[in-house]
Design a protein around this motif. Sequence first.
Motif, PDB file in Angstrom:
ATOM      1  N   PRO A   1       0.804  -1.218   0.000  1.00 50.31           N
ATOM      2  CA  PRO A   1       0.000   0.000   0.000  1.00 50.31           C
ATOM      3  C   PRO A   1       0.840   1.273   0.000  1.00 50.31           C
ATOM      4  O   PRO A   1       0.312   2.354  -0.218  1.00 50.31           O
ATOM      5  N   VAL A   2       2.148   1.132   0.230  1.00 54.29           N
ATOM      6  CA  VAL A   2       2.980   2.330   0.364  1.00 54.29           C
ATOM      7  C   VAL A   2       4.186   2.341  -0.587  1.00 54.29           C
ATOM      8  O   VAL A   2       5.012   3.234  -0.508  1.00 54.29           O
ATOM      9  N   ALA A   3       4.285   1.356  -1.480  1.00 57.45           N
ATOM     10  CA  ALA A   3       5.377   1.326  -2.448  1.00 57.45           C
ATOM     11  C   ALA A   3       4.786   1.168  -3.843  1.00 57.45           C
ATOM     12  O   ALA A   3       3.840   0.400  -4.033  1.00 57.45           O
ATOM     13  N   PHE A   4       5.341   1.864  -4.814  1.00 52.70           N
ATOM     14  CA  PHE A   4       4.806   1.822  -6.176  1.00 52.70           C
ATOM     15  C   PHE A   4       5.121   0.500  -6.863  1.00 52.70           C
ATOM     16  O   PHE A   4       4.266  -0.107  -7.483  1.00 52.70           O
ATOM     17  N   LYS A   5       6.358   0.068  -6.760  1.00 52.62           N
ATOM     18  CA  LYS A   5       6.810  -1.126  -7.465  1.00 52.62           C
ATOM     19  C   LYS A   5       6.437  -2.390  -6.675  1.00 52.62           C
ATOM     20  O   LYS A   5       6.672  -2.469  -5.480  1.00 52.62           O
ATOM     21  N   PRO A   6       5.866  -3.395  -7.352  1.00 51.45           N
ATOM     22  CA  PRO A   6       5.557  -4.642  -6.641  1.00 51.45           C
ATOM     23  C   PRO A   6       6.836  -5.397  -6.276  1.00 51.45           C
ATOM     24  O   PRO A   6       7.868  -5.252  -6.925  1.00 51.45           O
ATOM     25  N   TYR A   7       6.743  -6.191  -5.226  1.00 51.52           N
ATOM     26  CA  TYR A   7       7.832  -7.064  -4.805  1.00 51.52           C
ATOM     27  C   TYR A   7       7.518  -8.449  -5.340  1.00 51.52           C
ATOM     28  O   TYR A   7       6.386  -8.915  -5.234  1.00 51.52           O
ATOM     29  N   GLU A   8       8.526  -9.119  -5.894  1.00 48.83           N
ATOM     30  CA  GLU A   8       8.304 -10.415  -6.519  1.00 48.83           C
ATOM     31  C   GLU A   8       9.228 -11.468  -5.930  1.00 48.83           C
ATOM     32  O   GLU A   8      10.414 -11.218  -5.733  1.00 48.83           O
ATOM     33  N   GLY A   9       8.655 -12.629  -5.626  1.00 50.35           N
ATOM     34  CA  GLY A   9       9.430 -13.762  -5.137  1.00 50.35           C
ATOM     35  C   GLY A   9       9.191 -14.051  -3.672  1.00 50.35           C
ATOM     36  O   GLY A   9       8.998 -13.152  -2.856  1.00 50.35           O
ATOM     37  N   LYS A  10       9.194 -15.328  -3.378  1.00 51.53           N
ATOM     38  CA  LYS A  10       8.887 -15.806  -2.030  1.00 51.53           C
ATOM     39  C   LYS A  10       9.822 -15.246  -0.948  1.00 51.53           C
ATOM     40  O   LYS A  10       9.338 -14.832   0.109  1.00 51.53           O
ATOM     41  N   PRO A  11      11.148 -15.189  -1.154  1.00 51.67           N
ATOM     42  CA  PRO A  11      12.013 -14.713  -0.069  1.00 51.67           C
ATOM     43  C   PRO A  11      11.694 -13.282   0.385  1.00 51.67           C
ATOM     44  O   PRO A  11      11.570 -13.030   1.584  1.00 51.67           O
ATOM     45  N   ILE A  12      11.541 -12.358  -0.558  1.00 47.78           N
ATOM     46  CA  ILE A  12      11.290 -10.967  -0.168  1.00 47.78           C
ATOM     47  C   ILE A  12       9.877 -10.800   0.386  1.00 47.78           C
ATOM     48  O   ILE A  12       9.668 -10.090   1.366  1.00 47.78           O
ATOM     49  N   VAL A  13       8.896 -11.465  -0.198  1.00 50.82           N
ATOM     50  CA  VAL A  13       7.523 -11.319   0.285  1.00 50.82           C
ATOM     51  C   VAL A  13       7.389 -11.919   1.686  1.00 50.82           C
ATOM     52  O   VAL A  13       6.768 -11.321   2.565  1.00 50.82           O
ATOM     53  N   ALA A  14       7.985 -13.072   1.922  1.00 46.63           N
ATOM     54  CA  ALA A  14       7.943 -13.677   3.265  1.00 46.63           C
ATOM     55  C   ALA A  14       8.602 -12.750   4.285  1.00 46.63           C
ATOM     56  O   ALA A  14       8.085 -12.572   5.399  1.00 46.63           O
ATOM     57  N   ALA A  15       9.722 -12.134   3.910  1.00 45.04           N
ATOM     58  CA  ALA A  15      10.417 -11.214   4.820  1.00 45.04           C
ATOM     59  C   ALA A  15       9.567  -9.972   5.094  1.00 45.04           C
ATOM     60  O   ALA A  15       9.523  -9.473   6.232  1.00 45.04           O
ATOM     61  N   ILE A  16       8.890  -9.462   4.080  1.00 47.51           N
ATOM     62  CA  ILE A  16       8.001  -8.310   4.272  1.00 47.51           C
ATOM     63  C   ILE A  16       6.879  -8.673   5.239  1.00 47.51           C
ATOM     64  O   ILE A  16       6.560  -7.903   6.147  1.00 47.51           O
TER      65      ILE A  16
END
Length: 132
Positions: free
Chosen positions: A29-44
């Motif tokens: 909701p606060v970043a323009f660019k999407p994050y892709e991939g399990k490692p970064i999304v799990a960490a977020i």
Amino acid sequence: MKEFRAAVEAGDFEGLGELLAEDVVFRSPVAFKPYEGKPIVAAILRGVGRVFTEFRYVRELADADGGGSALVFETVVDGVSVNGIDLIRTNDAGLVSELTVMVRPLSGANALATAMSAQFDQIVAEASGASS
């Protein structure tokens, strides 16, 4: 997705990683660019678990085909009340393939942006395997 909701409601942000597809896409909701991939999304998601307090889902809406749902939530971030929605799509294996989060009001989005910004270094370290 029942498993996702159950994990979040139990505060099991570590376990959410098991529910994510390898190619999951997260729209913040606060970043323009999407994050892709399990490692970064799990960490977020683990970072979110560290900044949300008094979290609760208050409503759930499901697609007719069962491939997605909207989970309406209320939480507090640094003393600011936040209302939001988790929009979840799953793949054929039942794993989360897309997660889009929307929040309101602006003061809540700003509090979330500030709190998550403070988590950023830890999130990047966790995503790259150097968990703290």
